[in-house]
Enzyme design. Structure first.
Site, PDB file in Angstrom:
ATOM      1  N   ASP A 194      -1.215  17.917 -60.546  1.00 12.29           N
ATOM      2  CA  ASP A 194      -0.842  16.473 -60.363  1.00 12.29           C
ATOM      3  C   ASP A 194       0.189  16.009 -59.793  1.00 12.29           C
ATOM      4  O   ASP A 194       0.904  16.913 -58.883  1.00 12.29           O
ATOM      5  CB  ASP A 194      -1.008  15.923 -61.776  1.00 12.29           C
ATOM      6  CG  ASP A 194       0.175  16.572 -62.788  1.00 12.29           C
ATOM      7  OD1 ASP A 194       1.125  17.026 -61.969  1.00 12.29           O
ATOM      8  OD2 ASP A 194       0.143  16.495 -63.965  1.00 12.29           O
ATOM      9  N   HIS A 195       0.696  14.978 -59.846  1.00 17.48           N
ATOM     10  CA  HIS A 195       2.018  14.458 -59.041  1.00 17.48           C
ATOM     11  C   HIS A 195       3.097  15.099 -59.494  1.00 17.48           C
ATOM     12  O   HIS A 195       4.090  15.185 -58.625  1.00 17.48           O
ATOM     13  CB  HIS A 195       1.929  13.053 -59.144  1.00 17.48           C
ATOM     14  CG  HIS A 195       2.498  12.445 -60.396  1.00 17.48           C
ATOM     15  ND1 HIS A 195       1.599  12.454 -61.484  1.00 17.48           N
ATOM     16  CD2 HIS A 195       3.875  12.048 -60.883  1.00 17.48           C
ATOM     17  CE1 HIS A 195       2.197  11.988 -62.451  1.00 17.48           C
ATOM     18  NE2 HIS A 195       3.623  11.873 -62.214  1.00 17.48           N
TER      19      HIS A 195
END
Length: 127
Positions: free
Chosen positions: A14-15
Site C-alpha cells: 500500500d502507500h
C-alpha cells in the site's frame, strides 16, 4: 511441510510500503499450487475435468511484511473428508520469531460444472 519463497514487490504494497492485506491470498495461492504441482493441477483440469476452489479462508495478521522482503510461505495440508482439503499456511519474514500472517484455507474439489467431486488420490504430495 513445504516451503515456498516469494519476494514482496512494490506493487504488492500500500502507500506505506507494507503488503496490502489481500495480497497474502495471492502468495498463499502460489504456494498451494507449488505444493500440489503445476502439472498435476493442469492434468486434473484438462484430463479429469476437476479443480479446486476456495471454500473458506481464515487469515490472521500479526506483523506486516514490507517492500523488498522475501517471505517464506510454510504450508501443510490435511484431508477433511472426501471433498475438502485444509491448508494451514504461514508467511514468515526472514529473522522473525513469529509469522507475519497465518491462514487456514479450505479447498473443495469441483467439476467444471461446479459440482462437488471426490478428491483424487494425488501422487507425490501429502494429501
Amino acid at each position: 511441510m513445504k516451503y515456498y519463497k516469494v519476494r514482496v514487490f512494490y506493487e504488492d504494497t500500500d502507500h506505506s510500503g507494507v503488503v496490502y492485506h489481500s495480497n497474502y491470498l495471492k502468495f498463499f495461492e502460489r504456494a498451494r499450487e507449488d505444493y500440489i504441482g503445476y502439472q498435476k493441477l493442469l492434468d486434473m483440469w484438462n484430463i479429469q475435468n476437476i479443480g479446486f476452489a476456495v471454500y473458506k479462508a481464515n487469515l490472521s495478521y500479526h506483523e506486516g511484511a514490507e517492500f523488498g522482503d522475501v517471505l517464506e510461505i510454510r504450508s501443510t495440508a490435511a484431508m477433511e473428508g472426501d471433498y475438502r482439503v485444509n491448508f494451514h499456511q504461514e508467511a514468515w519474514r526472514e529473522g522473525s520469531r513469529k509469522p507475519a500472517v497465518t491462514a487456514d484455507i479450505q479447498l473443495v474439489c469441483l467439476s467444471r460444472d461446479k459440482k462437488l467431486q471426490v478428491i483424487p488420490k494425488l501422487e507425490k504430495i501429502n494429501l
